[in-house]
Write a protein that holds these residues in place. Structure first.
Motif, PDB file in Angstrom:
ATOM      1  N   LEU A 153     -34.587 -35.719  30.416  1.00  0.00           N
ATOM      2  CA  LEU A 153     -33.683 -34.597  30.204  1.00  0.00           C
ATOM      3  C   LEU A 153     -32.860 -34.356  31.461  1.00  0.00           C
ATOM      4  O   LEU A 153     -33.384 -34.391  32.582  1.00  0.00           O
ATOM      5  CB  LEU A 153     -34.463 -33.330  29.852  1.00  0.00           C
ATOM      6  N   GLY A 179     -38.467 -34.157  31.279  1.00  0.00           N
ATOM      7  CA  GLY A 179     -38.502 -35.121  30.189  1.00  0.00           C
ATOM      8  C   GLY A 179     -39.408 -34.636  29.078  1.00  0.00           C
ATOM      9  O   GLY A 179     -40.215 -33.725  29.260  1.00  0.00           O
ATOM     10  N   SER A 218     -29.781 -36.091  27.397  1.00  0.00           N
ATOM     11  CA  SER A 218     -30.532 -37.230  27.937  1.00  0.00           C
ATOM     12  C   SER A 218     -29.623 -38.211  28.661  1.00  0.00           C
ATOM     13  O   SER A 218     -30.099 -39.195  29.209  1.00  0.00           O
ATOM     14  CB  SER A 218     -31.282 -37.946  26.805  1.00  0.00           C
ATOM     15  N   ARG A 252     -31.462 -34.443  37.046  1.00  0.00           N
ATOM     16  CA  ARG A 252     -32.637 -34.660  36.202  1.00  0.00           C
ATOM     17  C   ARG A 252     -33.505 -33.408  36.257  1.00  0.00           C
ATOM     18  O   ARG A 252     -33.840 -32.930  37.348  1.00  0.00           O
ATOM     19  CB  ARG A 252     -33.417 -35.889  36.686  1.00  0.00           C
ATOM     20  N   SER A 297     -38.151 -45.494  27.049  1.00  0.00           N
ATOM     21  CA  SER A 297     -36.998 -44.660  26.706  1.00  0.00           C
ATOM     22  C   SER A 297     -36.509 -45.059  25.338  1.00  0.00           C
ATOM     23  O   SER A 297     -36.526 -46.229  24.983  1.00  0.00           O
ATOM     24  CB  SER A 297     -35.874 -44.813  27.723  1.00  0.00           C
ATOM     25  N   VAL A 348     -38.411 -39.365  26.759  1.00  0.00           N
ATOM     26  CA  VAL A 348     -36.967 -39.160  26.808  1.00  0.00           C
ATOM     27  C   VAL A 348     -36.637 -38.275  28.004  1.00  0.00           C
ATOM     28  O   VAL A 348     -37.139 -37.150  28.096  1.00  0.00           O
ATOM     29  CB  VAL A 348     -36.451 -38.503  25.507  1.00  0.00           C
ATOM     30  N   GLU A 401     -26.716 -35.495  21.959  1.00  0.00           N
ATOM     31  CA  GLU A 401     -26.155 -35.913  23.253  1.00  0.00           C
ATOM     32  C   GLU A 401     -24.687 -36.286  23.185  1.00  0.00           C
ATOM     33  O   GLU A 401     -23.876 -35.857  24.008  1.00  0.00           O
ATOM     34  CB  GLU A 401     -26.961 -37.097  23.782  1.00  0.00           C
ATOM     35  N   ALA A 456     -32.576 -37.368  22.968  1.00  0.00           N
ATOM     36  CA  ALA A 456     -33.526 -36.466  22.345  1.00  0.00           C
ATOM     37  C   ALA A 456     -32.865 -35.833  21.128  1.00  0.00           C
ATOM     38  O   ALA A 456     -31.652 -35.746  21.052  1.00  0.00           O
ATOM     39  CB  ALA A 456     -33.944 -35.380  23.343  1.00  0.00           C
TER      40      ALA A 456
END
Length: 299
Positions: free
Chosen positions: A262, A158, A143, A155, A294, A260, A125, A298
Motif C-alpha cells: 500500500l 501492506g 498499490s 510506502r 505480489s 499487496v 488503483e 488491492a
C-alpha cells in the motif's frame, strides 16, 4: 493565469457544461467562455474539450489540479483568519478493502476535525491515478508506487490476502491431498481483481481454464459470499482471522498468500490539513510486510 480564469475552468470541469459553470459562479455563460478563451490564449494551448460533458485536456488537467490546490490553500488561510466558516474539503481515493478494514479508524478521527468535509472516492488503483492526475482528489491509497506528476508517494504498509473457503466447499472439491482448483467455484471482485487468478496460476490453472467465477463488487458482500459457500476467495487476513480460528472458514493451501503493498500518494503541497491527513493514514495503515509476493492492485 488569473484566479477567475482558473475558477472558471474548475467550474466547467466539475459542472460538465459552460451553463452549469455559469450558474455556479453566478455569471453568464458568455463570461465563462471569455475567461476560458483568455486562459487558452495566454497559454497557447486548449484546456477544455468542448462536448457533453466538457473535459480537460492534458494541459487543462494540470491547471485543474492547480486550481484545487489554490482553493484548498485559500480555505486554510481564511480559516486561520477566521474570515469564513465555510468547511474545507478533503477529497481522497481509497480502495474498497482498505475502506472496509484499516481505514475505518480514520473516519472516527475525522469526526473530531472541525470545519472539514470528507469526500471519499472508492476506486481501484487505475482510476485513482486518473483522479489524482485530474486533480479530483488530493490523495489516494494505492498499490502503485509510481507517483503521478505533481504528487509525492510513500510506502505506508501492506495487506495480506489468504485464499479461504467454507469447510463444506473445500470438502466437496477435495482431490487426494489437495483441492481441485480447476473445478472449485471462485469469486472475483471486479475486472481489475487479479488476486485469485494469481493463486490459480501458481496451481497450474491458466486464465483460459478458469473455474466457475462469481463477480461480487463489494468488499462486505465478497466476504459474505465466501462465508456462504458461494465460492472461494482471497480475503484480507484481518477480515477472516476470527472465522479461521473458529473453523467456519478454512485456509486453502497453508503456504498460499498474496501480499499487496500500500502506498499513499498526495499532492506535493505544503498544507497543514494534508499533512494532518497523511499522519493519520501513516498511523492507521497496516504494518509493512517484507515479501516478494505480489498480485497487483488491492481491491
Amino acid at each position: 493565469m488569473q484566479t477567475d480564469q482558473l475558477r472558471a475552468l474548475l467550474a466547467v470541469v466539475d459542472g460538465g457544461t459552460f451553463e452549469a459553470a455559469a450558474r455556479r459562479l453566478h455569471v453568464t455563460p458568455s463570461a465563462v467562455s471569455q475567461r476560458i478563451k483568455a486562459l487558452e490564449h495566454s497559454l497557447g494551448q486548449v484546456v477544455v474539450r468542448r462536448g457533453l460533458p466538457c473535459e480537460p485536456t492534458p494541459a487543462g488537467e494540470v491547471l485543474v489540479r492547480l486550481a484545487r490546490q489554490q482553493h484548498l490553500l485559500e480555505q486554510e488561510a481564511r480559516a486561520a483568519l477566521e474570515e469564513s466558516a465555510a468547511p474545507r474539503e478533503l477529497a481522497v481515493a481509497v480502495n474498497a478493502d482498505s475502506l472496509a478494514s484499516w481505514f475505518r479508524p480514520i473516519l472516527h478521527e475525522f469526526a473530531g476535525w472541525e470545519g472539514v468535509v470528507l469526500r471519499l472516492h472508492v476506486e481501484d488503483e487505475g482510476h485513482s491515478h486518473e483522479l489524482l492526475r485530474a486533480g479530483t482528489v488530493l490523495g489516494a491509497v494505492t498499490s502503485n508506487p509510481v507517483p503521478v506528476q505533481g504528487c509525492s508517494v510513500e510506502r505506508i504498509g501492506g495487506m495480506r490476502y489468504l485464499p479461504v473457503a467454507t469447510p463444506e466447499l473445500r470438502d466437496r472439491f477435495t482431490r487426494g491431498r489437495t483441492v481441485d482448483w480447476a473445478r472449485m467455484p471462485v469469486l472475483r471482485f471486479n475486472e481489475h481483481d487479479e488476486v485469485q487468478a494469481g493463486v490459480l496460476a501458481r496451481h497450474g490453472v491458466e486464465r483460459e481454464a478458469m473455474p466457475p467465477t462469481h463477480r461480487i463488487p463489494s468488499s462486505e458482500a465478497f466476504a459474505e459470499a465466501v462465508r456462504a459457500g458461494l465460492g472461494w476467495g482471497a480475503l484480507p487476513q484481518a477480515q477472516c482471522a476470527e472465522e479461521l480460528e473458529r473453523g467456519s472458514l478454512v485456509r486453502l493451501g497453508t503456504r498460499d498468500h498474496v501480499d499487496v503493498p500500500l502506498h499513499w500518494q498526495s499532492w506535493r503541497l505544503r498544507s497543514p490539513l494534508v499533512d494532518r491527513l497523511t499522519d493519520a493514514i501513516r498511523a492507521a495503515a497496516p504494518a509493512q510486510r517484507r515479501t516478494r509476493d505480489s498480485a497487483g492492485p488491492a481491491r
